[in-house]
Enzyme design. Structure first.
Site, PDB file in Angstrom:
ATOM      1  CE  LYS A  47      -2.373   1.570   3.623  1.00  0.00           C
ATOM      2  NZ  LYS A  47      -3.402   1.713   4.669  1.00  0.00           N
ATOM      3  NE  ARG A  67      -4.777  -0.450   7.688  1.00  0.00           N
ATOM      4  CZ  ARG A  67      -3.934   0.454   8.148  1.00  0.00           C
ATOM      5  NH1 ARG A  67      -4.316   1.328   9.086  1.00  0.00           N
ATOM      6  NH2 ARG A  67      -2.717   0.527   7.673  1.00  0.00           N
ATOM      7  CB  ALA A  72       0.647   9.263  17.493  1.00  0.00           C
TER       8      ALA A  72
HETATM    9  N1  LIG Z   1      -3.128   4.391  13.342  1.00  0.00           N
HETATM   10  C1  LIG Z   1      -3.481   4.211  12.087  1.00  0.00           C
HETATM   11  O1  LIG Z   1      -3.515   3.079  11.588  1.00  0.00           O
HETATM   12  C2  LIG Z   1      -3.887   5.384  11.262  1.00  0.00           C
HETATM   13  C3  LIG Z   1      -4.457   5.161  10.003  1.00  0.00           C
HETATM   14  C4  LIG Z   1      -4.858   6.251   9.259  1.00  0.00           C
HETATM   15  C5  LIG Z   1      -4.675   7.529   9.737  1.00  0.00           C
HETATM   16  N2  LIG Z   1      -4.101   7.713  10.947  1.00  0.00           N
HETATM   17  C6  LIG Z   1      -3.881   9.072  11.481  1.00  0.00           C
HETATM   18  O2  LIG Z   1      -5.085   9.515  12.082  1.00  0.00           O
HETATM   19  C7  LIG Z   1      -5.069  10.949  12.125  1.00  0.00           C
HETATM   20  C8  LIG Z   1      -6.423  11.487  11.728  1.00  0.00           C
HETATM   21  O3  LIG Z   1      -6.695  11.166  10.372  1.00  0.00           O
HETATM   22  P1  LIG Z   1      -8.091  11.613   9.692  1.00  0.00           P
HETATM   23  O4  LIG Z   1      -8.063  11.038   8.324  1.00  0.00           O
HETATM   24  O5  LIG Z   1      -9.235  11.315  10.569  1.00  0.00           O
HETATM   25  O6  LIG Z   1      -7.868  13.195   9.662  1.00  0.00           O
HETATM   26  P2  LIG Z   1      -8.974  14.333   9.549  1.00  0.00           P
HETATM   27  O7  LIG Z   1      -8.268  15.574   9.186  1.00  0.00           O
HETATM   28  O8  LIG Z   1     -10.114  13.841   8.694  1.00  0.00           O
HETATM   29  O9  LIG Z   1      -9.561  14.458  11.057  1.00  0.00           O
HETATM   30  C9  LIG Z   1      -8.836  14.951  12.144  1.00  0.00           C
HETATM   31  C10 LIG Z   1      -9.806  15.684  13.060  1.00  0.00           C
HETATM   32  O10 LIG Z   1      -9.117  16.017  14.270  1.00  0.00           O
HETATM   33  C11 LIG Z   1      -9.515  17.335  14.660  1.00  0.00           C
HETATM   34  N3  LIG Z   1      -8.492  17.873  15.551  1.00  0.00           N
HETATM   35  C12 LIG Z   1      -7.251  18.330  15.236  1.00  0.00           C
HETATM   36  N4  LIG Z   1      -6.580  18.684  16.353  1.00  0.00           N
HETATM   37  C13 LIG Z   1      -7.409  18.447  17.403  1.00  0.00           C
HETATM   38  C14 LIG Z   1      -7.295  18.590  18.806  1.00  0.00           C
HETATM   39  N5  LIG Z   1      -6.169  19.056  19.358  1.00  0.00           N
HETATM   40  N6  LIG Z   1      -8.359  18.250  19.567  1.00  0.00           N
HETATM   41  C15 LIG Z   1      -9.508  17.784  19.026  1.00  0.00           C
HETATM   42  N7  LIG Z   1      -9.676  17.619  17.681  1.00  0.00           N
HETATM   43  C16 LIG Z   1      -8.643  17.939  16.887  1.00  0.00           C
HETATM   44  C17 LIG Z   1      -9.668  18.084  13.367  1.00  0.00           C
HETATM   45  O11 LIG Z   1     -10.463  19.241  13.510  1.00  0.00           O
HETATM   46  C18 LIG Z   1     -10.309  17.013  12.467  1.00  0.00           C
HETATM   47  O12 LIG Z   1     -11.722  17.047  12.534  1.00  0.00           O
HETATM   48  C19 LIG Z   1      -3.900  11.382  11.228  1.00  0.00           C
HETATM   49  O13 LIG Z   1      -2.819  11.739  12.042  1.00  0.00           O
HETATM   50  C20 LIG Z   1      -3.562  10.125  10.445  1.00  0.00           C
HETATM   51  O14 LIG Z   1      -2.219  10.091  10.035  1.00  0.00           O
HETATM   52  C21 LIG Z   1      -3.719   6.673  11.725  1.00  0.00           C
END
Ligand SMILES: NC(=O)c1ccc[n+]([C@@H]2O[C@H](COP(=O)([O-])OP(=O)(O)OC[C@H]3O[C@@H](n4cnc5c(N)ncnc54)[C@H](O)[C@@H]3O)[C@@H](O)[C@H]2O)c1
Length: 324
Positions: free
Chosen positions: A68, A111, A224
């Site tokens: 991926k 996932r 994170a």
């Molecule tokens: N662990 C994993 O397997 C995995 C997989 C995919 C994405 N992620 C990570 O998850 C995170 C979120 O991704 P997403 O696609 O949902 O992003 P997104 O931008 O769609 O959503 C993030 C949300 O968090 C909010 N936000 C930002 N800072 C904040 C704070 N301090 N307090 C409260 N809300 C806050 C934003 O307003 C937004 O609505 C990214 O860092 C991404 O890299 C992790």
């Protein structure tokens, strides 16, 4: 012939009731050594507040290999683009044939959601009723859908720095899940009354305080997933029973990467992996007072296991159409 599998096909096929057991099984196979999965490789793009990751794996139980190519760009939602999008190439490991090219943006969310659901099932207290979601973007949506499959909650509580995002999600969920959904603006109160806290923010700020998290809470730390990212204060992480998805990735780029780097915690502070919980090697939690923490970085094997299922479904559908 290589199949091109669209986002809409992924969403139609990879329903959460199917995905949660697939991801749970992938974690189990990982713990049993039935997979090959080098840690993901990062291409950091600080100029653009983003990165790309290459995530290869071989999933022996389904005899599928693949990779991926996925990004995380924090500022994308401000210009109407998803923070995370991806392409997955699915191969036959024997011949190297390219079986499918899959639009894997939604697949990533689905996932990842399933991983949080599985972690709640193994780590949260059995009587948990209220789940708080901090950050209400794409990942949170799938976390909630998975939670309601893996371990349904009576109350879903939403908090986002941008309250419009939380309100929008509450409206969407109202018709999709069977739970009371509310939006809060006081995170401290929300944390204190939550049995499960799931964090899905871009992971560059300590979004809650250690003392707000009550004994017995389970935390899914999802946001994170790159070096330097951290959603929780290190002092909170230090007092948790920590379950990771995979040690190499978690120590490099998961919620624990900063406290490990700061030498606040070390490898011996990690209780084990979620796969070990699934196969019964370790318990998710030992008692009702522990704060448990699942550190999700996202494993290529979650993607591969789900991609293999999606591909099989497309194969059988096309055979059915042909014969019919
Ligand atoms: N662990 C994993 O397997 C995995 C997989 C995919 C994405 N992620 C990570 O998850 C995170 C979120 O991704 P997403 O696609 O949902 O992003 P997104 O931008 O769609 O959503 C993030 C949300 O968090 C909010 N936000 C930002 N800072 C904040 C704070 N301090 N307090 C409260 N809300 C806050 C934003 O307003 C937004 O609505 C990214 O860092 C991404 O890299 C992790």
């Amino acid at each position: 012939m290589t199949k091109l599998i669209s986002r809409s096909d992924v969403i139609r096929i990879a329903t959460m009731d199917k995905t949660v057991p697939i991801v749970e099984s992938a974690f189990a196979h990982m713990a049993k050594g039935d997979v090959l999965m080098p840690p993901k490789i990062y291409l950091d793009l600080p100029d653009f507040s983003g990165d790309f990751r290459a995530m290869p794996a071989y999933y022996k139980p389904k005899k599928k290999a693949g990779i991926k190519w996925v990004n995380s760009h924090t500022n994308n939602p401000k210009i109407g683009k998803p923070a995370v999008s991806a392409i997955l190439i699915l191969n036959d490991p024997e011949t190297a044939d390219t079986l499918a090219i899959i639009d894997a943006g939604a697949l990533t969310g689905i996932r990842t959601g399933a991983a949080g659901g599985v972690a709640s099932k193994y780590c949260a207290r059995a009587e948990s009723k209220t789940a708080l979601y901090v950050g209400c973007g794409m990942q949170a949506y799938y976390q909630i859908l998975a939670q309601q499959i893996a371990m349904p909650m009576e109350k879903i509580v939403l908090y986002d720095l941008n309250s419009e995002s939380a309100t929008k999600m509450a409206h969407q969920l109202a018709t999709e899940i069977n739970a009371e959904v509310s939006v809060i603006d006081n995170l401290e109160t929300g944390c204190k009354s939550a049995d499960i806290i799931t964090t899905t923010t871009p992971g560059r700020a300590h979004i809650l305080k250690s003392e707000w998290v009550m004994p017995g809470t389970h935390i899914n730390a999802i946001g994170a997933d790159a070096e330097g990212k951290q959603e929780l204060p290190s002092a909170l992480t230090k007092k948790c029973r920590i379950i990771v998805d995979e040690w190499e990735q978690a120590s490099h780029s998961g919620e624990i990467n900063v406290p490990i780097h700061e030498k606040i915690i070390e490898k011996s502070d990690i209780a084990g992996t979620i796969g070990q919980c699934v196969i019964g090697d370790i318990q998710g939690r030992n008692n009702d007072d522990e704060i448990t923490l699942f550190d999700s970085t996202g494993l290529a094997i979650q993607d591969l296991a789900l991609a293999a299922y999606i591909y099989e479904q497309c194969e059988s559908a096309s055979q059915f159409n042909f014969n019919g």
